[in-house]
Each structure stands twice: as C-alpha cells, then as structure tokens.
Scaffold this motif. Structure first.
Motif, PDB file in Angstrom:
ATOM      1  N   GLU A 165     -31.859 -20.733 -73.574  1.00  0.00           N
ATOM      2  CA  GLU A 165     -32.881 -19.783 -73.601  1.00  0.00           C
ATOM      3  C   GLU A 165     -32.304 -18.248 -73.872  1.00  0.00           C
ATOM      4  N   GLN A 166     -30.952 -18.099 -73.490  1.00  0.00           N
ATOM      5  CA  GLN A 166     -30.303 -16.693 -73.789  1.00  0.00           C
ATOM      6  C   GLN A 166     -30.066 -16.617 -75.351  1.00  0.00           C
ATOM      7  N   LEU A 167     -29.807 -17.678 -75.950  1.00  0.00           N
ATOM      8  CA  LEU A 167     -29.453 -17.680 -77.470  1.00  0.00           C
ATOM      9  C   LEU A 167     -31.096 -17.242 -78.094  1.00  0.00           C
ATOM     10  N   PHE A 210     -29.918 -24.277 -85.422  1.00  0.00           N
ATOM     11  CA  PHE A 210     -29.456 -24.577 -84.195  1.00  0.00           C
ATOM     12  C   PHE A 210     -29.583 -26.128 -83.997  1.00  0.00           C
ATOM     13  N   GLU A 211     -28.372 -26.698 -83.417  1.00  0.00           N
ATOM     14  CA  GLU A 211     -28.195 -28.070 -83.058  1.00  0.00           C
ATOM     15  C   GLU A 211     -27.570 -28.117 -81.418  1.00  0.00           C
ATOM     16  N   GLN A 221     -37.112 -31.057 -71.394  1.00  0.00           N
ATOM     17  CA  GLN A 221     -38.288 -30.830 -71.991  1.00  0.00           C
ATOM     18  C   GLN A 221     -38.288 -29.092 -72.394  1.00  0.00           C
ATOM     19  N   LEU A 222     -37.566 -28.545 -71.174  1.00  0.00           N
ATOM     20  CA  LEU A 222     -37.556 -27.167 -71.450  1.00  0.00           C
ATOM     21  C   LEU A 222     -36.342 -26.695 -72.366  1.00  0.00           C
ATOM     22  N   ILE A 223     -35.495 -27.542 -72.558  1.00  0.00           N
ATOM     23  CA  ILE A 223     -34.416 -27.231 -73.512  1.00  0.00           C
ATOM     24  C   ILE A 223     -35.087 -27.361 -74.842  1.00  0.00           C
ATOM     25  N   GLU A 224     -35.811 -28.308 -75.043  1.00  0.00           N
ATOM     26  CA  GLU A 224     -36.655 -28.882 -76.295  1.00  0.00           C
ATOM     27  C   GLU A 224     -37.307 -27.630 -76.503  1.00  0.00           C
ATOM     28  N   LYS A 274     -35.125 -24.812 -77.992  1.00  0.00           N
ATOM     29  CA  LYS A 274     -34.382 -25.514 -79.260  1.00  0.00           C
ATOM     30  C   LYS A 274     -35.624 -25.242 -80.581  1.00  0.00           C
ATOM     31  N   LYS A 275     -36.651 -25.475 -80.351  1.00  0.00           N
ATOM     32  CA  LYS A 275     -37.718 -25.472 -81.254  1.00  0.00           C
ATOM     33  C   LYS A 275     -37.814 -24.243 -81.761  1.00  0.00           C
ATOM     34  N   ARG A 276     -37.937 -23.312 -80.784  1.00  0.00           N
ATOM     35  CA  ARG A 276     -38.409 -21.735 -80.929  1.00  0.00           C
ATOM     36  C   ARG A 276     -37.075 -21.267 -81.769  1.00  0.00           C
ATOM     37  N   LEU A 277     -35.722 -21.678 -81.350  1.00  0.00           N
ATOM     38  CA  LEU A 277     -34.678 -20.936 -82.116  1.00  0.00           C
ATOM     39  C   LEU A 277     -34.789 -21.468 -83.585  1.00  0.00           C
ATOM     40  N   GLN A 278     -35.448 -22.708 -84.153  1.00  0.00           N
ATOM     41  CA  GLN A 278     -35.600 -23.053 -85.353  1.00  0.00           C
ATOM     42  C   GLN A 278     -36.077 -21.999 -86.390  1.00  0.00           C
TER      43      GLN A 278
END
Length: 157
Positions: free
Chosen positions: A140-142, A33-34, A18-21, A24-28
């Motif tokens: 998160e760092q990305l 990002f994949e 869930q945290l990774i997601e 990942k959504k924020r990065l979009q």
C-alpha cells in the motif's frame, strides 16, 4: 526498473492476500512490481535462531543479482513519511537500476550475510507487525508513493 518484494513464507490469510492483490494490480499502472515468495524452511525444530537466519539468508541471496539494489524492511531501518518515501522511490527510479528489491525476512530477521549485502534498511514503523501484515502495508505504501509522485488524489496532504 522492476520493483520486487521478496518474502519468506506465504501469506495464509485470505483477506490479506486479497488486499495485497488489490494494491499489486494498482501498482502495475505505474511500474513493474512483483512479489516473490521463498517457502518457509522445513524441519526447523533442530535449528537455533542463527542457523535458521543463515539458511534463510542463503535462500534470499540466491534470488539476488550483484546489480540489484537491496532494501531490507527492518525495524532498525530509516523511517520515512509517505511523502519522503515517494522521494526515496523517485531517487531509485532515477538511478538507472534494473531491479530494486525490498526484502521481508523470516521470524528472526536477517542473517549477517544479508545485512552485509544490503544497500539500505527501511522501517515501516517502530511498532512490530506480523510479516503478513507488513506485506500489505508495504504494498500500500509503495502504491501511495507512486500516487504522490503523480500528484493523484489518493494521498491527502
């Protein structure tokens, strides 16, 4: 440019997923990002460490194009502060690459062939983390790197 995180084995922990997601959504909002998962090897009981690394290496390299820039997330890689990592990302963005791939290897690390093909190695820390935690920390760092590049308030200087 597409930034991809290539990983061996799925994330089992629901909370980590869930945290990774979330990141990942924020990065979009900043960049494509994949996350691509290579399934764990089956029947590894009869394989020694090097054989397992070689088989995983074959699976990793099958997912890579010659034009891709490969960065291994490796304990012996270069360490960055968050600000310096954002500069590193900006340099890759400016280079005209089609795809930047960060790779998290299997439990024993990477094969010699993967090390040979890699363009760079980055360490998130000198500490050892589970591969599942590394996925979250990297994502998160990305995200943090992009917020630094955009001068957004997420990262406090």
């Amino acid at each position: 440019m597409t930034i991809k995180l290539l990983c061996i084995g799925k994330t089992d922990n629901r909370e980590l997923k869930q945290l990774i997601e979330v990141y990942k959504k924020r990065l979009q909002f900043y960049n494509k990002f994949e996350i691509e998962i290579i399934p764990n090897l089956k029947k590894t009981k009869n394989l020694d460490e090097n054989q397992q690394k070689e088989k995983e290496g074959e699976l990793i390299l099958a997912k890579v194009q010659n034009s891709d820039f490969l960065v291994l997330l490796d304990e012996n890689g270069k360490e960055f502060s968050s600000e310096k990592f954002s500069v590193y990302i900006q340099k890759r963005l400016n280079s005209g690459l089609k795809q930047l791939i960060f790779i998290i290897g299997g439990p024993y690390g990477f094969s010699k062939t993967v090390y040979t093909r890699a363009d760079a190695k980055v360490a998130l820390s000198q500490m050892t983390f589970s591969h599942q935690m590394v996925r979250l920390f990297f994502t998160e760092q990305l995200y943090r790197a992009f917020t630094i590049l955009k001068n957004e308030p997420y990262h406090h200087r």
